[in-house]
Write an enzyme that holds these catalytic residues in place. Sequence first.
Site, PDB file in Angstrom:
ATOM      1  N   SER A 208      49.467  -9.965 -13.867  1.00 25.42           N
ATOM      2  CA  SER A 208      49.826  -9.667 -15.254  1.00 25.42           C
ATOM      3  C   SER A 208      49.946 -10.951 -16.067  1.00 25.42           C
ATOM      4  O   SER A 208      49.883 -12.055 -15.533  1.00 25.42           O
ATOM      5  CB  SER A 208      51.147  -8.903 -15.290  1.00 25.42           C
ATOM      6  OG  SER A 208      52.185  -9.695 -14.781  1.00 25.42           O
TER       7      SER A 208
ATOM      8  N   LYS B 216      47.947   1.050 -13.834  1.00 26.74           N
ATOM      9  CA  LYS B 216      47.587   1.067 -12.419  1.00 26.74           C
ATOM     10  C   LYS B 216      47.228   2.475 -11.964  1.00 26.74           C
ATOM     11  O   LYS B 216      46.339   2.661 -11.150  1.00 26.74           O
ATOM     12  CB  LYS B 216      48.737   0.510 -11.579  1.00 26.74           C
ATOM     13  CG  LYS B 216      48.849  -1.008 -11.717  1.00 26.74           C
ATOM     14  CD  LYS B 216      49.722  -1.621 -10.646  1.00 26.74           C
ATOM     15  CE  LYS B 216      49.824  -3.119 -10.885  1.00 26.74           C
ATOM     16  NZ  LYS B 216      50.849  -3.742 -10.061  1.00 26.74           N
TER      17      LYS B 216
ATOM     18  N   THR C 295      58.902  -9.882 -15.679  1.00 23.60           N
ATOM     19  CA  THR C 295      60.317  -9.962 -16.041  1.00 23.60           C
ATOM     20  C   THR C 295      60.948 -11.314 -15.695  1.00 23.60           C
ATOM     21  O   THR C 295      61.674 -11.896 -16.505  1.00 23.60           O
ATOM     22  CB  THR C 295      61.093  -8.807 -15.378  1.00 23.60           C
ATOM     23  OG1 THR C 295      60.602  -7.571 -15.944  1.00 23.60           O
ATOM     24  CG2 THR C 295      62.584  -8.904 -15.640  1.00 23.60           C
TER      25      THR C 295
ATOM     26  N   SER D 287      56.056  -1.146   0.775  1.00 25.08           N
ATOM     27  CA  SER D 287      56.348  -2.408   0.106  1.00 25.08           C
ATOM     28  C   SER D 287      57.535  -2.254  -0.859  1.00 25.08           C
ATOM     29  O   SER D 287      58.529  -3.001  -0.784  1.00 25.08           O
ATOM     30  CB  SER D 287      55.092  -2.855  -0.654  1.00 25.08           C
ATOM     31  OG  SER D 287      55.393  -3.810  -1.629  1.00 25.08           O
TER      32      SER D 287
ATOM     33  N   ASP E  25      45.332  -1.207  -2.538  1.00 32.15           N
ATOM     34  CA  ASP E  25      46.637  -0.603  -2.786  1.00 32.15           C
ATOM     35  C   ASP E  25      46.751   0.759  -2.128  1.00 32.15           C
ATOM     36  O   ASP E  25      47.033   1.748  -2.801  1.00 32.15           O
ATOM     37  CB  ASP E  25      46.881  -0.449  -4.304  1.00 32.15           C
ATOM     38  CG  ASP E  25      47.067  -1.786  -4.990  1.00 32.15           C
ATOM     39  OD1 ASP E  25      47.803  -2.622  -4.443  1.00 32.15           O
ATOM     40  OD2 ASP E  25      46.478  -1.984  -6.067  1.00 32.15           O
TER      41      ASP E  25
ATOM     42  N   SER F  40      59.819  -9.871 -10.326  1.00 30.72           N
ATOM     43  CA  SER F  40      58.700 -10.719  -9.899  1.00 30.72           C
ATOM     44  C   SER F  40      58.240 -11.597 -11.041  1.00 30.72           C
ATOM     45  O   SER F  40      58.536 -11.356 -12.206  1.00 30.72           O
ATOM     46  CB  SER F  40      57.555  -9.854  -9.392  1.00 30.72           C
ATOM     47  OG  SER F  40      57.259  -8.866 -10.332  1.00 30.72           O
TER      48      SER F  40
ATOM     49  N   ALA G 163      54.669 -13.222 -12.784  1.00 27.23           N
ATOM     50  CA  ALA G 163      53.338 -12.647 -12.978  1.00 27.23           C
ATOM     51  C   ALA G 163      52.408 -13.009 -11.829  1.00 27.23           C
ATOM     52  O   ALA G 163      52.330 -14.166 -11.428  1.00 27.23           O
ATOM     53  CB  ALA G 163      52.751 -13.160 -14.285  1.00 27.23           C
ATOM     54  N   ILE G 164      51.731 -12.022 -11.280  1.00 26.12           N
ATOM     55  CA  ILE G 164      50.645 -12.288 -10.324  1.00 26.12           C
ATOM     56  C   ILE G 164      49.344 -11.995 -11.045  1.00 26.12           C
ATOM     57  O   ILE G 164      48.609 -12.892 -11.411  1.00 26.12           O
ATOM     58  CB  ILE G 164      50.798 -11.450  -9.045  1.00 26.12           C
ATOM     59  CG1 ILE G 164      52.136 -11.772  -8.364  1.00 26.12           C
ATOM     60  CG2 ILE G 164      49.655 -11.761  -8.080  1.00 26.12           C
ATOM     61  CD1 ILE G 164      52.456 -10.894  -7.182  1.00 26.12           C
TER      62      ILE G 164
ATOM     63  N   GLY H  26      51.941  -2.971 -14.567  1.00 29.56           N
ATOM     64  CA  GLY H  26      50.662  -2.824 -15.234  1.00 29.56           C
ATOM     65  C   GLY H  26      50.754  -2.676 -16.746  1.00 29.56           C
ATOM     66  O   GLY H  26      49.727  -2.644 -17.419  1.00 29.56           O
TER      67      GLY H  26
END
Lengths: 501, 501
Positions: free
Chosen positions: A200, A289, A204, A265, A257, A195, A197-198, A169
């Site tokens: 964001s 978040k 990274t 997760s 969430d 990961s 970006a989904i 976040g």
Amino acid sequence: MKLKVKLLEVEQGRNEVVLNEFEAKEATIDIGDRIKIKRNAKSAVAMVDYSHKFIKRGEVGMFVEIAEALGAKNGEALDVSLTDRPKSLDFVRRKIDGKALSNDETFQLVDDMMHQKLSDAELASWIAAITTRGMSPHETSSLTNAIYSSGEVMTWKKKPVVSEHSIGGVSGDRVSMLIVPIIASLGITIPKTASKAISSGCATADVMEVLAPVALSMKKIHEVVDKTNGCMVWGGSVNLAVADDIMIKLRMPLRLDPRGLVLSSIIAKKKAEGAQYVLLDIPVGRGAKVTDMEEARSMAHEFKSQSLHVGINFDCVITDGSKPMMKHIGPVLEARAVLEALQNKGHVALVEKACLMSGMLLRMVRNVSAGKGYKLAKEQVASGAAEKKFREIIAAQGGNPKVQPEGLKIGEYSSVVESNMEGKVSHIDNVNTARITRALGSPGDKGAGIVFDVEKGQEISKGDVLFKIFSSSKPKVDFAFEEAKRWPIVEVERIIMEVIR
Amino acid sequence: MKLKVKLLEVEQGRNEVVLNEFEAKEATIDIGDRIKIKRNAKSAVAMVDYSHKFIKRGEVGMFVEIAEALGAKNGEALDVSLTDRPKSLDFVRRKIDGKALSNDETFQLVDDMMHQKLSDAELASWIAAITTRGMSPHETSSLTNAIYSSGEVMTWKKKPVVSEHSIGGVSGDRVSMLIVPIIASLGITIPKTASKAISSGCATADVMEVLAPVALSMKKIHEVVDKTNGCMVWGGSVNLAVADDIMIKLRMPLRLDPRGLVLSSIIAKKKAEGAQYVLLDIPVGRGAKVTDMEEARSMAHEFKSQSLHVGINFDCVITDGSKPMMKHIGPVLEARAVLEALQNKGHVALVEKACLMSGMLLRMVRNVSAGKGYKLAKEQVASGAAEKKFREIIAAQGGNPKVQPEGLKIGEYSSVVESNMEGKVSHIDNVNTARITRALGSPGDKGAGIVFDVEKGQEISKGDVLFKIFSSSKPKVDFAFEEAKRWPIVEVERIIMEVIR
């Protein structure tokens, strides 16, 4: 009954076949009923959908996945019969009714999900029920183990194995890209799967991709880590904890969430990474978040106790998530910043956070205090050992180890956003930063991004530059400029609010 | 972006388009995202699904519904762009979080559901949330009105308008087919829309269909009722409270019957029927939908108060739902029984229940006691006035008014199920009766069904016939015979349980 296959030339990602509506109704086969289709020794179970026109009586519409699984050909007649609904549907129902699921039930549910025996609607009901009913620690452990077992698992010769993760976040939070070389340079195994970006602006894996390939095979990842002690690869290219990916997709539309899912997760993914010790970063603040300190603390405690249940150690750190971590946002801009930080050329906040966190990781696996660990980390940066390790990892992953910041090109089109009032910068918003970064074309367009000219707390005049935006596409710069009016990134408050005379 | 239409020749019943996975990901378009497709002055919003092989870059896979709505042709290039997610998704989220929805939010949600702006998974989450969180009386009224407004509405010149409804679950409960002619013969408007079997073995519309067409147009239904005061038609052929049908489909896989949805569903349907006064039957007992007397009472009170909120009057009656209503089960067998009952040839329980309920309806609209009303109803049956009216309605709907019970043919194949022990019949199960009736081919096979030879409480010997089964298909008789072993319909308990000497 015997039905002729009508091949539907599209993957559906769902386990469905299409029957003629009138024929199905006569056979009292309803939408969502499960039917079994046999072809020689093979059989498949699929959920029924109706067509009243394009699938004729005597036909079964078959999407390619099922057709391929059965080896079925267009026009071929196959035996189709009603079959029982999966038992796990009863478990979903029980969860909705507020009852806790047993370990076996949770495993069965995840297994049926993996084998596409449940529809998206049924799975979404399960997730909604978890959100409203919560999960006990026991249920959370079961789900963690079930998710962990749903995919491949990494194993490492050289112990201990550590990892680091942020619940995310915060724009520009690239500490992982410093922590990995620092820790690896000290001879400790740290295989980082990151990961893309989904929600964001860029993550990274998107930034690392500027410097080296990140979509590596399992075999290649093991080679990189065996050679360098570390890696920074895209988690999506290996099948770790696959059930988690399915569940994340189901959680996205409603942004669900629930605590138990967040815990299972992350812990399952880290366990599948082969990590024994994990440092978890929980950024807190407006636009992050987690916005509440108490919530962050309770989350940290749950991570600690839940992780022990499944055999890993989590320590947690609560950090400031109320503003972006860096003044440079976007894949290339952040890759430059990481290189410069490792070269001792600025980006103090990034270096400090990375060294503090590295220190805490060292405390977990070496017989040192966090303070001593912090000093060790700082030395690795100051001496250039971390940079050297970073370049080793880049080379091992297939990138150019000689890369320099100035060699990385940012978008050729740009624009400037100015303040329309004088005052003090009171807030820089992470959510809107991500939004505008995406509008500029990130993460697909590596050169897209934002460079801030101001910091939180700074006093500015009307007309001062707040930030510059970059993109490889002129229309995207124009679009993002307009979007930035709708979704302000930098908030300025007047120093004198009101004058009474 | 511009994409070429690739027509997918199947209806999907869902509002989806398929994009090339790689192209979509580059454009940061995720599964479930909403995109807008423009063609000249027309546009449509659809949810995104991925294909990695069959939809190529530059293509958009389009199912026929959307293609038809846009008038799009195969190969045509159309403008496609990301669009905002519907606001009602936030309302679903709020319901999951335990907050009550306002009237406007509920209407918006139902409207978006009607316009296919929400996926099945999103809608299923909403229903799961209603199940776990419940609905306040205010929310239930809002949903009732929203469902009511989602379809067509019947209006009747001749007031008052009454109706009758059972929450169902009792095999052979055909009281509606007596109540309608009794009430209509007394000059009162009673337009009955009935259902076809979903989970039951056969329902009122299936039985009426033996005697006359039941899938009538709105215009035709008005003609029938204007002429005869009554009708018995299939609700599925007119678009009353359409939102309810969508929600019932979503509730089916997990069998979710939260109180608020049961209330809003039934009240909305009855209001759309134009009914002012409704008598609701709540059968209670083992094997019925409601098994507990207290639950039935609280449900009855909620129906009374909720119905007043939306401007209709409900009275409720709690009846014995622990066994089938008749000894004859199946479309033709039940049609015969109804005719015989109206001809004063037996079926006492059916006639009594129908007259008691008719009496209660008359109490609501005429200035009489329920007892006086019951006597009036009995007279209509005894005098043949109800039978005469029944035949008028059959004729008006397009059936043969001269039909006689013996003219209706049952299935030519049959088998007999005998008791394997002596004892007392302790239970006849509604759920298993329905299951075996369906196994015999009902409701599609009108001649399929069951005739019981025993009653609850009756003492029987080993080898006595419990029931006969009928079907137009020999394999179905054999299959049902086997199924009846797995799912016993008649339970027998020994008279002497144990002997101690």
